[in-house]
Design a protein around this motif. Structure first.
Motif, short mmCIF file in Angstrom:
data_model
loop_
_atom_site.label_atom_id
_atom_site.label_comp_id
_atom_site.label_asym_id
_atom_site.label_seq_id
_atom_site.Cartn_x
_atom_site.Cartn_y
_atom_site.Cartn_z
N GLN A 122 2.16 -7.38 6.19
CA GLN A 122 2.30 -7.01 7.61
C GLN A 122 1.43 -7.90 8.49
O GLN A 122 1.86 -8.33 9.56
N GLN A 123 0.21 -8.19 8.06
CA GLN A 123 -0.67 -9.06 8.84
C GLN A 123 -0.10 -10.46 8.93
O GLN A 123 -0.15 -11.10 9.97
N ARG A 124 0.47 -10.92 7.85
CA ARG A 124 1.04 -12.26 7.79
C ARG A 124 2.25 -12.37 8.74
O ARG A 124 2.41 -13.37 9.43
N LYS A 125 3.08 -11.35 8.77
CA LYS A 125 4.26 -11.36 9.64
C LYS A 125 3.85 -11.28 11.11
O LYS A 125 4.53 -11.82 11.96
N ALA A 126 2.73 -10.60 11.38
CA ALA A 126 2.26 -10.45 12.77
C ALA A 126 1.66 -11.76 13.30
O ALA A 126 1.62 -11.97 14.51
#
Length: 137
Positions: A132-136
């Motif tokens: 999720q952090q990577r996609k954000a």
């Protein structure tokens, strides 16, 4: 740069087979980078991303959840319990994997299996957070 043979195999299909420059593997002991001439080893995989460098300027990513990596003089092979192209992974897929692990854990009566499933569940939840952090970003 020197290359070596690499295969990534899931129960459904061969996700990748070919010559690579390097492979970064998410093992339970930490990330492992394999280059040509690496010492032989076998390691257990955790939920995470396998990154393969196919040329100096090109790489590919895959999601794996469990399995083994074997490095020997001839090749490196990943036998993944689950494997997908990274493009096929989203939060809904990870939520389903977490639910499946929780269901298996709830139905298990074997202590060793419960321990393995708890560890797999923790790894999936950690990976979901990183994903999720990577996609954000």
């Amino acid at each position: 740069m020197a290359t070596f043979k690499f295969e990534l195999v899931s129960p459904e299909r061969i996700l990748f087979s070919g010559d690579v420059i390097s492979v970064i593997v998410p093992s339970v002991e930490g990330e492992l980078t394999v280059l040509a001439g690496h010492a032989p080893l076998v390691a257990t995989l955790k939920a995470g991303i396998v990154f393969i460098q196919t040329t100096d300027s090109n790489g590919k990513e895959f999601f794996v959840n469990g399995g083994l990596v074997e490095v020997n003089a001839a090749a490196t092979t990943i036998l993944a319990e689950q494997g997908r192209f990274i493009e096929d992974v989203d939060v809904a897929v990870l939520d389903q994997e977490i639910l499946t692990a929780e269901t298996k854990l709830a139905g298990s009566h074997d202590e060793e299996e419960q321990k393995r499933l708890r560890e797999a569940l923790i790894q999936l939840e950690e990976f979901k957070h990183v994903f999720q952090q990577r996609k954000a970003a």
